[in-house]
Design a protein around this motif. Structure first.
Motif, PDB file in Angstrom:
ATOM      1  N   LEU A   1       0.859  -1.088  -0.054  1.00 19.42           N
ATOM      2  CA  LEU A   1      -0.086   0.003   0.040  1.00 19.42           C
ATOM      3  C   LEU A   1       0.817   1.162   0.038  1.00 19.42           C
ATOM      4  N   PRO A   2       1.927   1.340   0.877  1.00 25.20           N
ATOM      5  CA  PRO A   2       2.766   2.612   0.729  1.00 25.20           C
ATOM      6  C   PRO A   2       3.404   2.876  -0.472  1.00 25.20           C
ATOM      7  N   GLY A   3       3.776   1.631  -1.237  1.00 21.09           N
ATOM      8  CA  GLY A   3       4.410   2.063  -2.557  1.00 21.09           C
ATOM      9  C   GLY A   3       3.355   2.338  -3.361  1.00 21.09           C
ATOM     10  N   VAL A   4       2.083   1.764  -3.507  1.00 17.94           N
ATOM     11  CA  VAL A   4       1.088   2.053  -4.357  1.00 17.94           C
ATOM     12  C   VAL A   4       0.577   3.480  -4.187  1.00 17.94           C
ATOM     13  N   SER A   5       0.635   3.966  -3.002  1.00 23.16           N
ATOM     14  CA  SER A   5       0.048   5.215  -2.785  1.00 23.16           C
ATOM     15  C   SER A   5       0.982   6.213  -3.238  1.00 23.16           C
ATOM     16  N   LEU A   6       2.329   5.954  -3.366  1.00 23.62           N
ATOM     17  CA  LEU A   6       3.358   6.895  -3.732  1.00 23.62           C
ATOM     18  C   LEU A   6       3.395   6.986  -5.139  1.00 23.62           C
ATOM     19  N   ALA A   7       3.358   5.888  -5.732  1.00 21.66           N
ATOM     20  CA  ALA A   7       3.126   5.602  -7.124  1.00 21.66           C
ATOM     21  C   ALA A   7       2.042   6.465  -7.774  1.00 21.66           C
ATOM     22  N   VAL A   8       0.797   6.210  -7.392  1.00 23.27           N
ATOM     23  CA  VAL A   8      -0.427   6.839  -7.686  1.00 23.27           C
ATOM     24  C   VAL A   8      -0.048   8.440  -7.590  1.00 23.27           C
TER      25      VAL A   8
ATOM     26  N   CYS B   1      17.470   8.280   0.015  1.00 23.81           N
ATOM     27  CA  CYS B   1      16.256   7.840   0.624  1.00 23.81           C
ATOM     28  C   CYS B   1      16.373   6.262   0.433  1.00 23.81           C
ATOM     29  N   VAL B   2      16.984   5.862  -0.839  1.00 22.25           N
ATOM     30  CA  VAL B   2      16.953   4.477  -1.028  1.00 22.25           C
ATOM     31  C   VAL B   2      18.152   3.766  -0.024  1.00 22.25           C
ATOM     32  N   VAL B   3      19.235   4.600   0.153  1.00 18.89           N
ATOM     33  CA  VAL B   3      19.910   3.999   0.928  1.00 18.89           C
ATOM     34  C   VAL B   3      19.602   3.893   2.419  1.00 18.89           C
ATOM     35  N   LEU B   4      18.948   5.038   2.779  1.00 15.55           N
ATOM     36  CA  LEU B   4      18.453   5.016   4.342  1.00 15.55           C
ATOM     37  C   LEU B   4      17.335   3.765   4.324  1.00 15.55           C
TER      38      LEU B   4
ATOM     39  N   ARG C   1       6.779  20.960  12.741  1.00 16.80           N
ATOM     40  CA  ARG C   1       5.549  20.174  12.070  1.00 16.80           C
ATOM     41  C   ARG C   1       6.350  18.802  11.914  1.00 16.80           C
ATOM     42  N   TYR C   2       7.505  18.748  12.006  1.00 14.77           N
ATOM     43  CA  TYR C   2       8.135  17.241  11.987  1.00 14.77           C
ATOM     44  C   TYR C   2       7.553  16.203  12.831  1.00 14.77           C
ATOM     45  N   THR C   3       7.084  16.817  13.862  1.00 13.85           N
ATOM     46  CA  THR C   3       6.808  15.781  15.113  1.00 13.85           C
ATOM     47  C   THR C   3       5.406  15.042  14.377  1.00 13.85           C
ATOM     48  N   LEU C   4       4.534  15.675  13.840  1.00 10.99           N
ATOM     49  CA  LEU C   4       3.349  15.070  13.403  1.00 10.99           C
ATOM     50  C   LEU C   4       3.451  14.363  11.979  1.00 10.99           C
ATOM     51  N   LEU C   5       4.296  15.252  11.157  1.00  9.70           N
ATOM     52  CA  LEU C   5       4.616  14.775  10.111  1.00  9.70           C
ATOM     53  C   LEU C   5       5.584  13.357   9.953  1.00  9.70           C
ATOM     54  N   SER C   6       6.125  13.052  11.139  1.00  5.78           N
ATOM     55  CA  SER C   6       6.789  11.705  11.313  1.00  5.78           C
ATOM     56  C   SER C   6       5.951  10.891  11.686  1.00  5.78           C
ATOM     57  N   ILE C   7       5.214  11.119  12.530  1.00  6.37           N
ATOM     58  CA  ILE C   7       4.177  10.090  13.067  1.00  6.37           C
ATOM     59  C   ILE C   7       3.271   9.650  11.490  1.00  6.37           C
ATOM     60  N   ALA C   8       2.623  10.492  11.094  1.00  7.21           N
ATOM     61  CA  ALA C   8       1.939  10.367   9.864  1.00  7.21           C
ATOM     62  C   ALA C   8       2.707   9.402   8.919  1.00  7.21           C
ATOM     63  N   GLY C   9       4.046   9.972   8.762  1.00  7.11           N
ATOM     64  CA  GLY C   9       4.695   9.122   7.880  1.00  7.11           C
ATOM     65  C   GLY C   9       4.931   7.669   8.240  1.00  7.11           C
ATOM     66  N   VAL C  10       4.923   7.388   9.550  1.00 12.89           N
ATOM     67  CA  VAL C  10       5.288   5.921   9.782  1.00 12.89           C
ATOM     68  C   VAL C  10       3.941   5.232   9.709  1.00 12.89           C
ATOM     69  N   ILE C  11       2.637   5.831   9.985  1.00 11.20           N
ATOM     70  CA  ILE C  11       1.514   5.099   9.856  1.00 11.20           C
ATOM     71  C   ILE C  11       1.075   4.996   8.522  1.00 11.20           C
ATOM     72  N   LEU C  12       1.469   5.860   7.801  1.00 11.28           N
ATOM     73  CA  LEU C  12       1.156   5.769   6.161  1.00 11.28           C
ATOM     74  C   LEU C  12       1.967   4.568   5.718  1.00 11.28           C
ATOM     75  N   GLY C  13       3.141   4.508   6.074  1.00 14.59           N
ATOM     76  CA  GLY C  13       4.041   3.301   5.601  1.00 14.59           C
ATOM     77  C   GLY C  13       3.528   2.008   6.240  1.00 14.59           C
ATOM     78  N   GLY C  14       2.615   1.877   7.255  1.00 11.22           N
ATOM     79  CA  GLY C  14       2.293   0.597   7.262  1.00 11.22           C
ATOM     80  C   GLY C  14       2.396   0.139   8.618  1.00 11.22           C
TER      81      GLY C  14
ATOM     82  N   SER D   1       7.702  -0.923   9.640  1.00  9.92           N
ATOM     83  CA  SER D   1       8.260  -1.332   8.055  1.00  9.92           C
ATOM     84  C   SER D   1       9.227   0.020   7.850  1.00  9.92           C
ATOM     85  N   PRO D   2      10.566  -0.212   7.777  1.00  2.54           N
ATOM     86  CA  PRO D   2      11.169   0.937   7.486  1.00  2.54           C
ATOM     87  C   PRO D   2      11.110   1.583   6.000  1.00  2.54           C
ATOM     88  N   THR D   3      11.017   0.634   5.210  1.00  2.00           N
ATOM     89  CA  THR D   3      10.889   0.866   3.813  1.00  2.00           C
ATOM     90  C   THR D   3       9.661   1.713   3.606  1.00  2.00           C
ATOM     91  N   GLY D   4       8.629   1.018   4.395  1.00  2.00           N
ATOM     92  CA  GLY D   4       7.186   1.883   4.488  1.00  2.00           C
ATOM     93  C   GLY D   4       7.137   3.259   4.609  1.00  2.00           C
TER      94      GLY D   4
END
Lengths: 328, 484
Positions: free
Chosen positions: A29-36, A179-182, A252-265, A274-277
C-alpha cells in the motif's frame, strides 16, 4: 485503484493463499499510494519528470524521511516521541551556531543530545512513565534551549554541510539516492539482523523478551539512542539545505513523522513497523504537498487537503486491516 | 526410584510468598536425569510458581536450589537456567506475534548468529518441529500472528527443544496440551517418552489425568504450596490422584439446610456457555447463589461476560464485581465515594445534575454496611487496603438496583476477616431475592452456593446442588480422565 490490479499478480507467488493476501496488500500500500501520487503529478506537470524537477520536489524530503525513521524506532517499542520536531529544530540551531563556530564543541553537543535521548529511554523504562508525557515535556525543553541558542532566525550552516547535502549525483537526484540507502540500511538492520529481531520483539511481546533473558532496559536505551541519532541527522541535513536555522524550523516534523510511519504501514503498538514503508510514507507526505501546489490549491487550503489525503490513505489501510483480521 | 540415579535438580525447603499469600512453603523435590516427572494439583497449589522458580523467572524467598551438587539460588536467572540446560515452555504463550517462527527461535538461542542466521534458525526450528510433530505444516517464515493458537503452541514447544552447541537436560512443559488437538497431543507425549529415553528430563504439568499416568515416571501432587505426595506413576490410579489433591482435613463448616429454589418459578438466567457442545445451560433462579468452579481459565469468566453482554443487550443490566481489581475494578484517581456511587448515578440525580447530598448519603450508608475502614469516604480509593478496596467494589455492585450480581473471583488476595464479612452480606442480599453468580477459585467458597457448575474446557460439565457438593467430585470433573 492500482491496489486491486496488482493484487492477483503478486498473490500468485504467495505460498498459503488467503492468509497472506491482506499482509501483502498492506505492505504494498505505501508503494502504491506513492506511485499513484507520482503518476498524478507527472500527468499534471510533465516537466516534473526530470532530474531538476525531482530534485526540487524531493529536496526537503530527506530530513522528513530521517525524522520518520527516528519516530519509527520509537514506535517499534510501543512508545511515541512528541518532542522530535523541537529536537530537530534544536539540532538545526546547534549546527547553525556552535558547530559552525566551534566544531569540536558542536560535535560534543550533538553527542550529548543523543545521550539525552538514551537517558530518556532509560527513564521511561525504569519509572514506567508514559512516553507521550515525557516527550511532550521534553519538547518544551528542546524548544527553550533552541531559543536560548538562537533567539532570532539566523546563523549559518557549516560550509562542508552545505556542500554535502548539495552533491550532484549522476542519473538520480541525491535525495532519491539518500532515501533508497536509508530505507535499505534501516531495513537490513531492523528487519534482517539478529539485534533487530530482539528490538522488534520487545514491541510485540515485551514479557516474552524479558523471559528469554534480554534486558528491556538496554533495548529501550538502544532504540532511543538510535532515534536520537537519526534526529540529529535530520537536523543536520535540514540546516544544510536551508543554510540558516530558527528555533521553530522543524516543529511540524513531529506530526509529519508520526503520519509517515502510519502511512508506511506501521502500527502504534505491537512492534509492527516497516522501514521501507516509513521512508515511502515520508515521501508520500512531501509529494502530497507538491501535488496540491500543482493543482493550484491556495496555501490556505493546503493543510486541510493534505490532511484529507492522509485520511484517505489511512481509510484504505483500515479496510485492509479488517480483511486481515477476518477469522481464519 | 533408586538412589543411584543422578539428581539433576533438587529443591530444598523452597518457599515463596506474594505479599501475605504463601505460594510455596518448604518444598522438597528432586528431578532425576532421564525421568519424566509429573506435577499435579488444583488451582493455586503452587505448580506454576515452583516451575517459574526453576526456570529462573521468579526467585525463591528461602531454601536452596541445587543444580547437580551446586547451590545456585542466590545468583539464579533465566540465563543461568539456560546455561545449566534447563528450559521452560510457559503456560501463557511467550512468542512475539509480530515476528516469524524462525525469528522467535532466534530470540531463545543467542547462539544462532552470523551470516545466514535466518536460514539456520529456519532449518533448526523446522527440524525440531519435524521431530516432535511430523506433518505439522508450519514454515519457518510464517508470521506467528497468522498461526492459529494450536500451531503457536507447537512452535513454542518445538522451540524449547532447539539446541545449538548447548546441552539440554530438562524441559518444563506447563499444560503443553491445553490447546493441542488429541492427535498432536499424542505426538508430543510420544516425543516426551523418546526424549526421556535418550536421557533427558521433563517436568510435565497437565490437568488430563490419563496423560499424566501414561507419560510420567513419577507424579508429584501439590496442595496449598506444599508437596503432599510423590509416588511412581504406576502406584497411582485416577481415583487415588484425585483423592491426594483434595484437602483431607477439611474444617466442618456449619451446613445450612439446603432448600432448592428451583421447584417453581423461572430462572433469571439460563445461559449456554459459548463453547458448550450439548444443550446444558447455566441456570440461576431468583435468590440463588450459583457457583462456577473448575480449573482457572476454563471459561468461567467468559460465561460471566457473556451473561453481562446478554443482559445489557436486553436492557436489563447486571452488576459485575471484577476479580482483576486494578484493571477492571477501581477508578484509581477517584475517591471511595465516587467509586461506589458510579453505578447508581441515575438514582442520585436532581434534575439533570448529580445531587451531592444523596451521593454523600449513599456513600455513608455503604461505608457502614460494608465496614469500609476509612476516616473519610472522600479519600482516594487507593488509600484503602486491597481488602477494603474490594469491599468498595462489592458496595458498588450491591448499591446498584440490579437484581443480578456477577462475581468474577473477587476474593483473590483478600484477607479472611474481610471475606467472612462479605460472605454474610451476600447471604443477606440473596435472602432478599437478589441472584448471585459467583466464579471462585477457592473451593471453600462453594459452601455458600446453592448450585455449583463445574467447568472444563469452556463447557459446564456438571451441575451440583449444594446437598451433593463434594470436593472429590469437583476435582474429578475438573480433570479429564482421558484424552478426548
Amino acid at each position: 485503484m492500482n491496489a486491486s490490479t496488482s493484487l492477483p499478480l503478486k498473490g500468485a507467488a504467495v505460498k498459503s493463499p488467503g492468509l497472506n493476501y491482506a499482509r501483502l496488500l498492506r505492505s504494498t500500500l505505501p508503494g502504491v499510494s506513492l506511485a499513484v501520487l507520482l503518476i498524478t503529478i507527472f500527468i499534471m506537470q510533465p516537466r516534473a519528470m526530470s532530474y531538476m524537477g525531482m530534485n526540487l520536489m524531493l529536496n526537503l524530503a530527506v530530513p522528513i524521511a530521517l525524522a520518520t525513521v527516528a519516530q519509527m524506532l520509537i514506535i517499534t517499542v510501543n512508545d511515541l516521541d512528541l518532542s522530535l520536531g523541537s529536537f530537530i529544530s534544536f539540532v538545526a540551531c546547534v549546527a547553525a551556531t556552535l558547530l559552525d563556530q566551534h566544531p569540536v564543541l558542536g560535535c560534543l553537543a550533538l553527542l550529548g543530545c543523543i545521550a539525552v535521548y538514551a537517558l530518556l529511554g532509560a527513564l521511561i523504562h525504569i519509572r514506567n512513565l508514559p512516553s507521550i508525557v515525557v516527550t511532550l515535556g521534553m519538547s518544551f525543553v528542546w524548544m527553550g534551549a533552541a531559543v536560548l541558542l538562537l533567539p532570532a532566525p539566523g546563523g549559518s550552516a557549516p560550509e562542508w554541510l552545505q556542500s554535502l547535502v548539495r552533491i550532484k549525483t549522476p542519473l538520480l537526484p541525491f535525495a532519491i539516492i539518500v532515501c533508497v540507502v536509508l530505507a535499505i540500511a534501516v531495513h537490513v538492520f531492523l528487519m534482517r539482523s539478529t539485534l533487530g529481531v530482539v528490538l522488534r520483539g520487545a514491541g510485540g511481546n515485551p514479557l516474552a523478551i524479558a523471559k528469554a533473558g534480554w534486558s528491556l532496559l538496554r533495548i529501550k536505551i538502544t532504540m532511543y539512542a538510535l532515534a536520537g541519532t537519526f534526529g540529529v541527522f535530520a537536523g543536520l541535513f535540514l540546516v544544510g539545505l536551508t543554510t540558516s536555522a530558527d528555533a521553530s524550523i522543524a516543529l511540524r516534523y513531529t506530526l509529519l513523522s508520526i503520519a509517515g510511519v502510519i502511512l508506511g504501514g506501521g502500527e502504534f503498538v505491537g512492534g509492527r513497523v516497516s522501514p521501507t514503508g516509513a521512508v515511502l510514507g515520508a515521501l508520500t507526505l512531501v509529494l502530497a504537498g507538491s501535488l496540491l501546489s500543482f493543482m493550484r490549491i491556495s496555501p490556505d487550503w493546503q493543510m486541510g487537503a493534505q490532511g484529507a489525503i492522509l485520511i484517505l490513505v489511512l481509510a484504505l489501510r483500515t479496510s485492509v486491516n479488517r480483511l486481515e483480521a477476518r477469522p481464519l | 526410584m533408586s538412589d543411584f540415579q543422578r539428581a539433576l535438580v533438587t529443591f530444598q525447603g523452597i518457599g515463596k510468598s506474594f505479599g501475605a499469600v504463601r505460594a510455596l512453603c518448604d518444598v522438597n523435590l528432586s528431578v532425576q536425569a532421564g525421568e519424566c516427572l509429573g506435577l499435579i494439583g488444583h488451582n493455586g497449589a503452587g505448580k506454576s510458581t515452583l516451575m517459574q522458580v526453576l526456570a529462573g523467572t521468579l526467585s525463591a524467598d528461602c531454601g536452596a536450589l541445587l543444580v547437580g551438587d551446586q547451590e545456585v539460588r542466590s545468583s539464579y536467572g533465566v540465563q543461568v537456567a539456560r546455561q545449566h540446560g534447563i528450559r521452560c515452555v510457559f503456560q501463557e504463550l511467550s512468542l512475539c506475534p509480530n515476528l516469524s517462527v524462525a525469528e522467535n527461535t532466534r530470540l531463545m538461542s543467542p547462539a544462532i548468529r552470523g551470516w545466514g542466521w535466518r536460514r539456520k534458525a529456519r532449518a533448526l526450528i523446522e527440524a525440531s518441529l519435524d521431530q516432535i510433530f511430523p506433518g505439522h505444516d508450519i514454515r519457518g517464515d510464517d508470521i506467528v500472528a497468522d498461526l492459529p493458537i494450536g500451531k503457536r503452541q507447537m512452535v513454542e514447544i518445538a522451540r524449547a527443544f532447539v539446541r545449538v552447541d548447548e546441552h539440554l537436560d530438562l524441559v518444563i512443559l506447563d499444560e503443553p496440551t491445553s490447546s493441542l488437538d488429541s492427535r498432536v497431543a499424542e505426538q508430543l507425549l510420544q516425543f516426551v517418552r523418546r526424549f526421556v529415553g535418550a536421557g533427558g528430563s521433563i517436568v510435565l504439568i497437565s490437568h488430563i489425568l490419563g496423560e499424566m499416568l501414561d507419560t510420567c515416571d513419577r507424579i508429584t501432587v501439590m496442595r496449598d504450596g506444599r508437596v503432599v505426595e510423590i509416588r511412581p506413576a504406576t502406584n497411582f490410579t485416577h481415583a487415588s490422584l484425585v483423592e491426594c489433591m483434595g484437602s483431607t482435613a477439611k474444617a466442618a463448616c456449619e451446613q445450612h439446610v439446603f432448600v432448592s429454589r428451583r421447584a417453581h418459578g423461572s430462572p433469571v438466567v439460563a445461559q449456554r456457555p459459548a463453547r458448550q457442545a450439548n444443550a446444558m445451560t447455566v441456570n440461576a433462579h431468583p435468590g440463588e447463589i450459583v457457583g462456577l468452579t473448575g480449573l482457572a481459565g476454563h471459561g468461567q469468566s467468559q460465561l460471566l461476560i457473556q451473561i453481562l453482554r446478554h443482559r445489557i443487550a436486553r436492557g436489563q443490566g447486571a452488576a459485575l464485581v471484577a476479580g482483576d481489581r486494578q484493571n477492571d475494578g477501581v477508578f484509581s484517581m477517584w475517591s471511595i465515594a465516587e467509586n461506589i456511587t458510579i453505578s447508581s448515578l441515575a438514582h442520585l440525580k436532581r434534575g439533570a445534575l448529580i445531587d451531592p447530598d444523596a451521593e454523600h448519603a449513599m456513600a455513608e450508608e455503604w461505608q457502614k454496611r460494608m465496614g469500609i475502614r476509612t476516616p473519610d469516604m472522600g479519600n482516594p480509593i487507593l488509600s484503602l487496603s486491597g481488602g477494603n478496596q474490594q469491599k468498595a467494589l462489592f458496595a458498588r455492585a450491591l448499591a446498584s438496583r440490579s437484581d443480578l450480581i456477577l462475581m468474577d473471583d473477587p476474593m483473590r488476595g483478600v484477607d479472611v476477616g474481610t471475606k467472612r464479612e462479605v460472605y454474610s452480606i451476600i447471604a443477606q442480599e440473596a435472602a432478599q431475592g437478589r441472584t448471585f453468580i459467583w466464579y471462585t477459585t477457592e473451593l471453600e467458597e462453594l459452601d455458600y452456593c446453592d448450585h455449583i457448575y463445574v467447568f472444563r474446557e469452556g463447557q459446564a460439565v456438571l451441575d451440583l446442588p449444594r446437598s451433593q457438593l463434594s470436593e472429590e467430585q469437583i476435582l474429578r470433573c475438573s480433570f479429564v480422565e482421558q484424552t478426548a
